[in-house]
Design a protein around this motif. Structure first.
Motif: not given
Length: 221
Positions: A173-175, A164-170, A135-140, A99-107
């Motif tokens: 974004n992941y969901d 993302g910049p912090n845990r909440h936004e990450r 298929e699994r029952d996953v909650s974030i 979701p966020v463009d950062v340098p070091g794309e190869e890693d």
């Protein structure tokens, strides 16, 4: 004689430093088998397993939900398995998009953030692991106040900041990443769709996460 891991590698199924190079995910497989060997419960109640982790534990649960072996066996035996991923610093992505463009794309797609050079425990492709995860029952579960960009132990490497910049936004974004990719791949939804839960007034605190009614409903409901 106790197994012990590097502080980072255990979160991604890496081998133990000693006394044997056992994957931390293999250790969970063994634990689940031991805990469910006796399947009889009083009153003919059905047995279910909940795997929950907060912060670094949330990282572990997220990755185990994608690649873990034992839950498949438990489900075949009629044992429900639920995963609760709470406030992790980073997640395992199933493709190279971020979701966020950062340098070091190869890693950015190296294991634990993506599927480049995974540990030997991982026995399926990213596409197969995505199908398993969906298929699994996953909650974030996210603390709505867990937004500090300079929080203690928040990962700030390029691979982490690309999520993302912090845990909440990450977590948000992941969901979105999982849902979007699953839709593109035409993967069928579970009868119980994945949940994204935001806990109002809660920060990066395991006790508050565990005690929240929304979390308890998922655990015991």
């Amino acid at each position: 004689g106790a197994l012990y891991w590097d502080v980072e590698s255990w979160k991604g199924g890496g081998p133990a430093i000693g006394p044997k190079p056992v994957s931390s995910f293999s250790a969970m497989d063994s634990l689940l088998r031991q805990l469910t060997e006796s399947r009889g419960l009083p009153g003919n109640r059905s047995l279910s397993v909940v795997i929950i982790g907060n912060s670094a534990g949330g990282q572990y649960v997220n990755r185990y939900a994608a690649v873990g072996h034992a839950p498949d066996t438990l489900v075949k035996d009629g044992i429900e398995v639920r995963f609760i991923v709470a406030n992790p610093s980073t997640y395992l992505y199933f493709d190279k998009s971020r979701p966020v463009d950062v340098p070091g794309e190869e890693d950015l797609n190296r294991w634990r953030y993506g599927f480049n050079q995974p540990p030997p425990y991982v026995d399926r492709s990213p596409e197969e692991c995505l199908k398993r995860y969906v298929e699994r029952d996953v909650s974030i579960v996210l603390g709505a106040k867990d937004r500090d960009t300079a929080a203690l132990l928040l990962e700030v490497s390029p691979a982490a900041m690309a999520q993302g910049p912090n845990r909440h936004e990450r977590g948000i974004n992941y969901d979105r990443h999982v849902r979007t990719l699953a839709r593109k791949k035409g993967l069928a939804r579970r009868s119980k769709p994945h949940r994204l839960v935001e806990l109002s007034g809660v920060g990066h605190d395991a006790g508050s996460v565990m005690a929240a009614p929304q979390t308890r409903e998922i655990m015991f409901g």
